[in-house]
Design an enzyme around this catalytic site. Sequence first.
Site, short mmCIF file in Angstrom:
data_model
loop_
_atom_site.label_atom_id
_atom_site.label_comp_id
_atom_site.label_asym_id
_atom_site.label_seq_id
_atom_site.Cartn_x
_atom_site.Cartn_y
_atom_site.Cartn_z
CE1 TYR A 38 6.85 -0.28 -15.77
CE2 TYR A 38 6.18 1.86 -14.93
CZ TYR A 38 6.07 0.87 -15.88
OH TYR A 38 5.21 1.03 -16.92
CE LYS A 52 2.37 -3.75 -15.05
NZ LYS A 52 3.47 -3.08 -14.38
NE ARG A 57 -12.31 14.73 -9.06
CZ ARG A 57 -12.57 15.75 -8.25
NH1 ARG A 57 -11.95 15.85 -7.10
NH2 ARG A 57 -13.44 16.68 -8.59
C1 LIG Z 1 3.90 -1.71 -14.34
C2 LIG Z 1 4.58 -1.24 -13.12
C3 LIG Z 1 4.32 0.03 -12.60
C4 LIG Z 1 3.42 1.03 -13.29
O1 LIG Z 1 2.09 0.63 -13.25
P1 LIG Z 1 0.98 1.08 -14.33
O2 LIG Z 1 -0.23 0.35 -13.86
O3 LIG Z 1 1.48 0.65 -15.67
O4 LIG Z 1 0.86 2.55 -14.24
C5 LIG Z 1 4.95 0.39 -11.42
N1 LIG Z 1 5.80 -0.45 -10.78
C6 LIG Z 1 6.07 -1.67 -11.26
C7 LIG Z 1 7.03 -2.56 -10.51
C8 LIG Z 1 5.48 -2.13 -12.44
O5 LIG Z 1 5.78 -3.33 -12.92
#
Ligand SMILES: *Cc1c(COP(=O)(O)O)cnc(C)c1O
Length: 395
Positions: A108, A207, A55
Amino acid sequence: MYNNFETKAIHQGNEKNAFGSLTTPIFQTSTFVFDNAEQGGDRFAGRHDGYMYTRLGNPTVRTLEKKLAAMEDGESCVAFSSGMGAISGTLLSFLSSGDHIVADKMLYGCTFSLMAHTFSRFDIEVDFIDCSDINSVIQSIKSNTKVVYFETPANPSMKIVDINKLCIEVHKKKSDCKIVVDNTFATPYITQPLKLGADIVLHSATKYLNGHGDVVAGMAVGKKDVMDQIRSIGLKDITGAVLSPNDAFLILRGLKTLKHRMDAHSYNAQMVAEFLESHEMIENVYYPGLPSNSGYKIAKKQMRKFGGVISFEVKGGFNDAINLINNLHLCTLAVSLGDVETLIQHPGSMTHSAYSKEEIEAAGFSDGLIRLSVGLENYQDIIDDLLHGLSLIRA
Ligand SMILES: *Cc1c(COP(=O)(O)O)cnc(C)c1O
């Protein structure tokens, strides 16, 4: 230190290891063995470099952090186990009750939910404004404003914010106000907000950074002292949202091809966006690479390519949006984005269901909006799927 982006993505931060393995090993361990009690004490006191407990730091995760810091041209990076971990862990590292945030209206869904519904419980006040209107950002800044927060391109409206102009004006008005940019849609290959004046860059590494749909992760990048604070408070104490070594390994693998994937995503998305814009059943297409887009000029200035996400509305509004989504085969019905597979979803009922109908309108997108994350299939196959799906709506 390497000069070029794709070389950094492959080599920066990699360390020699005992067996000479080409790839970064997965140090799948919770804890680290000390040579003696004095050494353990010295590590905890910060007098001796070295790992203690995962951690607090792990070599696989640390390699990823060094690489991403270099790719964003930042001093330091902290990895989290999700994008939301990075967002909440970062903000809660330096916000206190009585503080004020200026946030864009278009965020988001879960970021919006955190800002609109949770922060008020801790007496942190948030004003939602349109950050593409820099005058209104400046007017919203108060003596207790600690953060200006936005996404560009924004999820899902694809709104573009002029990062450099906003940073100059905000810092002129209040130099200690931290400008936090969620750079998930652009990635550091396309835009580097720190170079344009931002203080902190955040990512959902779920992403494009990972890019293969098999990891949930987040990142924060910025100055070393700020990142040290985020690591010791937001990551270590408040959220504990630590990235696993195994997931760090997968992101390291994904990053090696980030440039090439973003080039291909951007090329395919441009082709699909131009197709959609020319189709008689499409009402609006939101893609920063279209000259008709309101953010096109700023996008050309601050984006190397235009990325892989397109939003659009069909003429039949909500009902035909749902019909179209249900008629598609190659375009896969799933939330998330940035994967090699083309993904399609309906923000109003899915990723952005935290927004009420009124809030959706105020944010500047519609209930009929469809978000398409254009993948790495042949673009003609994606277009054929959309053409077929559209033809079935009126059939
Ligand atoms: C998906 C997304 C998030 C959140 O991310 P996670 O990995 O799902 O927690 C935050 N900001 C944007 C622009 C996103 O597309």
